[in-house]
Design an enzyme around this catalytic site. Sequence first.
Site, short mmCIF file in Angstrom:
data_model
loop_
_atom_site.label_atom_id
_atom_site.label_comp_id
_atom_site.label_asym_id
_atom_site.label_seq_id
_atom_site.Cartn_x
_atom_site.Cartn_y
_atom_site.Cartn_z
N CYS A 195 53.62 15.29 35.76
CA CYS A 195 54.50 14.42 34.96
C CYS A 195 54.37 12.97 35.39
O CYS A 195 54.98 12.55 36.38
CB CYS A 195 55.94 14.91 35.09
SG CYS A 195 57.11 13.87 34.20
N CYS A 236 57.66 11.02 35.34
CA CYS A 236 58.56 11.31 36.47
C CYS A 236 58.05 10.67 37.77
O CYS A 236 58.84 10.15 38.56
CB CYS A 236 58.68 12.81 36.72
SG CYS A 236 58.79 13.81 35.23
N ASP A 237 56.74 10.74 38.02
CA ASP A 237 56.23 10.43 39.36
C ASP A 237 55.34 9.19 39.45
O ASP A 237 55.00 8.76 40.55
CB ASP A 237 55.42 11.64 39.89
CG ASP A 237 56.28 12.88 40.00
OD1 ASP A 237 57.49 12.73 40.25
OD2 ASP A 237 55.75 13.99 39.85
#
Length: 327
Positions: A134, A137-138
Amino acid sequence: MEEVYDLIILGAGPAGLSAGLYAARGNLKTLILEKGIVGGQLQVTLDVENYPGMDHVTGPQISDAMEAQTRRFGCEIMTGTKVLSVDLKSQPKIIKSDKGDFRAKSIIIASGSEHKHLGVPGENEYNGKGVSYCAVCDGAFFKNKELVVVGGGSSAVEEGNFLTKFASKVTLIHRRDELRAERILQNRFKANPKTDIIYDTVVDKIDGDFLGVTGLTLRNLKTGAVTDFKADGVFIYVGLQPNTEFLGTATANGSGSLITEAGIAVDETGKILANHKMETNIPGVYAAGDIRNTPLKQAVTAASDGSLAATMAIGFVEALEDSHLPA
Ligand SMILES: Cc1cc2nc3c(=O)[nH]c(=O)nc-3n(C[C@H](O)[C@H](O)[C@H](O)COP(=O)(O)OP(=O)(O)OC[C@H]3O[C@@H](n4cnc5c(N)ncnc54)[C@H](O)[C@@H]3O)c2cc1C
């Protein structure tokens, strides 16, 4: 006596939310069961440029708007509730979850899909320590770092483009000699000075130390050459697998079709076989969105599937009620 819903929808991605909107607005007592939070894959999608009428919005913005609209018509949504198994042949149908059992006259399966893993040494060990599925997300954890994206489809290329906002370099590793991604995304990626593409190559191993990922062992499929490649992080986008664990294992029946333990027909990749009305092989059970064998897996097609499945469920429930009326 336990409550019986007219319709229970499994999954609150765009397919499930759209189904919930149409069903509740069509007067069905409707419940959506969602194992995580509302939004499905849209929760990890940054820019959505192709949802008609909504230019340059984020995935969460679309799903927030869908959720509000669906709840406004009275659809119940229960998050943090994982469906574990289903009895689809009884009437009402029974859904077993980690929060107890639920009963419904009809069911829409809209449980979508999740990212496939590479299955190479180091992948699980460094998951969360440099291995990610992701970018949204990261990505921000990798400012000025060198990253690898594995895959050649639209998700891989789009997320690779996004990662260039943080990384000093993003290298795409693809097992074929050309990308499958939409042309517009490919062109954008190739025009970015921070990007590179390595074709005909697979990842054999993800290497690291106690701090996390330090590189990859790559193998060229044409020459067989094995090389070490330095990287601080790896983002893996090699396809999706359908979320159908609660249907049980699929085995071939006498006529060559694959049928799950719950009695639902699936294709060889595990996706549910549904017709143009979203009907599965079991009356009153429908499939919508990425979970079914559809050639286009997008938010707009998932929402379209959901609306159609809900419309068919309304007809099914009305016919069921009519059949119980005195003659
Ligand atoms: C990185 C990325 C970028 C994308 N970009 C775009 C884009 O730009 N435009 C576009 O149109 N599409 C895009 N997509 C695709 C789009 O997000 C999907 O096609 C769409 O979300 C599918 O919707 P769905 O409702 O069928 O499934 P999903 O979105 O997968 O939702 C399924 C839901 O079911 C839940 N669930 C699963 N199993 C269970 C269970 N056992 N019990 C209860 N709940 C369960 C899941 O938690 C999930 O919330 C992108 C996808 C990704 C991953």
